[in-house]
Design an enzyme around this catalytic site. Structure first.
Site, PDB file in Angstrom:
ATOM      1  N   GLY A   1       0.026   5.039   6.683  1.00  0.00           N
ATOM      2  CA  GLY A   1       1.222   4.414   6.289  1.00  0.00           C
ATOM      3  C   GLY A   1       0.909   3.158   5.442  1.00  0.00           C
ATOM      4  O   GLY A   1       0.005   3.372   4.489  1.00  0.00           O
ATOM      5  N   ASP A   2       1.370   2.090   5.517  1.00  0.00           N
ATOM      6  CA  ASP A   2       0.944   0.895   4.590  1.00  0.00           C
ATOM      7  C   ASP A   2       0.021   0.025   5.668  1.00  0.00           C
ATOM      8  O   ASP A   2       0.035  -1.147   5.349  1.00  0.00           O
ATOM      9  CB  ASP A   2       2.160   0.046   4.149  1.00  0.00           C
ATOM     10  CG  ASP A   2       2.876  -0.465   5.279  1.00  0.00           C
ATOM     11  OD1 ASP A   2       3.076   0.184   6.542  1.00  0.00           O
ATOM     12  OD2 ASP A   2       3.593  -1.591   5.243  1.00  0.00           O
ATOM     13  N   GLU A   3      -0.613   0.625   6.462  1.00  0.00           N
ATOM     14  CA  GLU A   3      -1.551  -0.187   7.290  1.00  0.00           C
ATOM     15  C   GLU A   3      -2.992  -0.251   6.891  1.00  0.00           C
ATOM     16  O   GLU A   3      -3.569   1.008   6.697  1.00  0.00           O
ATOM     17  CB  GLU A   3      -1.256   0.110   8.895  1.00  0.00           C
ATOM     18  CG  GLU A   3      -0.266  -0.055   9.431  1.00  0.00           C
ATOM     19  CD  GLU A   3       0.345   0.292  10.884  1.00  0.00           C
ATOM     20  OE1 GLU A   3      -0.937   0.780  11.463  1.00  0.00           O
ATOM     21  OE2 GLU A   3       0.968  -0.020  11.522  1.00  0.00           O
TER      22      GLU A   3
ATOM     23  N   LEU B   1       2.011  -3.808   4.380  1.00  0.00           N
ATOM     24  CA  LEU B   1       2.768  -4.458   3.212  1.00  0.00           C
ATOM     25  C   LEU B   1       4.074  -4.713   3.628  1.00  0.00           C
ATOM     26  O   LEU B   1       4.832  -3.901   4.428  1.00  0.00           O
ATOM     27  CB  LEU B   1       2.785  -3.412   2.135  1.00  0.00           C
ATOM     28  CG  LEU B   1       1.258  -2.776   1.705  1.00  0.00           C
ATOM     29  CD1 LEU B   1       1.653  -1.742   0.503  1.00  0.00           C
ATOM     30  CD2 LEU B   1       0.400  -3.951   1.229  1.00  0.00           C
TER      31      LEU B   1
END
Length: 220
Positions: free
Chosen positions: A178-180, A137
């Protein structure tokens, strides 16, 4: 015995004369139990579902022995059942935690690797390809820093649901941390097919996310 009332909901006298099948929702389990009893006369710690008085299924471990008369003729069975419903639920919870992300409930890194292996094996059999995508993101750190981790967590959950809606049922979207996120597209015929999905994913992020009064425009 009186203990049947505590976890099955029946008064002991209500069960008298009833066939076991009346409290066994899965007849196939019951038939296997009878077959094993016929062969060995004793069945120990056999897993079976029983049905409470209100129809709710419960998981039980049963130990059953064959009762015979002085001529060796089977006259009935004697058994003990233990309610292991809570134990089974705990085991299912542990298994789920091992393979799914606690925040988004998406497959985690372990399950992603397993599904990728299955997709590649299927592609070898079908002669098709597997597409794998990685995305994160944009400016997610700023969301956490400015609005706090609670809003960041809400965003990750919303992104997860949006990604799931953009994909087919046999596709996989996993959170790696995380955002992965990672996406698996099994049985892709051509590169253009993967590009169509990639464009669809990018387009789904054109609509802002409404999170607790915060209208966030987040791209990927």
């Amino acid at each position: 015995s009186p203990s049947i009332e505590s976890y099955c909901g029946y008064e002991p006298e209500e069960l008298t004369g009833l066939p076991i099948k009346s409290i066994c929702p899965d007849i196939s389990q019951y038939d296997i139990l009878l077959r094993d009893l016929y062969n060995s006369h004793v069945v120990k710690d056999y897993e079976i579902k029983l049905k409470r008085y209100d129809g709710t299924p419960i998981d039980c471990l049963v130990t059953v022995t064959t009762k015979k008369d002085e001529h060796g003729k089977t006259t009935g069975y004697h058994g003990i059942a233990r309610d292991v419903t809570q134990i089974k639920k705990a085991e299912e919870t542990i298994r789920h935690m091992a393979y799914y992300d606690a925040l988004t409930d998406l497959p985690n890194r372990v399950l992603f690797k397993d599904r990728l292996g299955m997709a590649m094996a299927g592609a070898l059999r079908s002669g098709k390809n597997v597409a794998v995508m990685m995305l994160d993101l944009d400016k997610f750190k700023q969301v956490n820093d400015v609005l706090g981790h609670d809003v960041g967590d809400l965003l990750l959950k919303a992104v997860s649901r949006r990604l799931e809606k953009a994909l087919r049922k046999n596709d996989t979207v996993a959170r790696m941390g995380g955002d992965e996120f990672m996406v698996i597209l099994p049985e892709v015929s051509a590169l253009d097919d993967a590009m169509i999905v990639a464009r669809k994913i990018v387009e789904t992020f054109q609509m802002p996310f409404d999170l607790n009064g915060h209208n966030l425009s987040v791209t990927t």
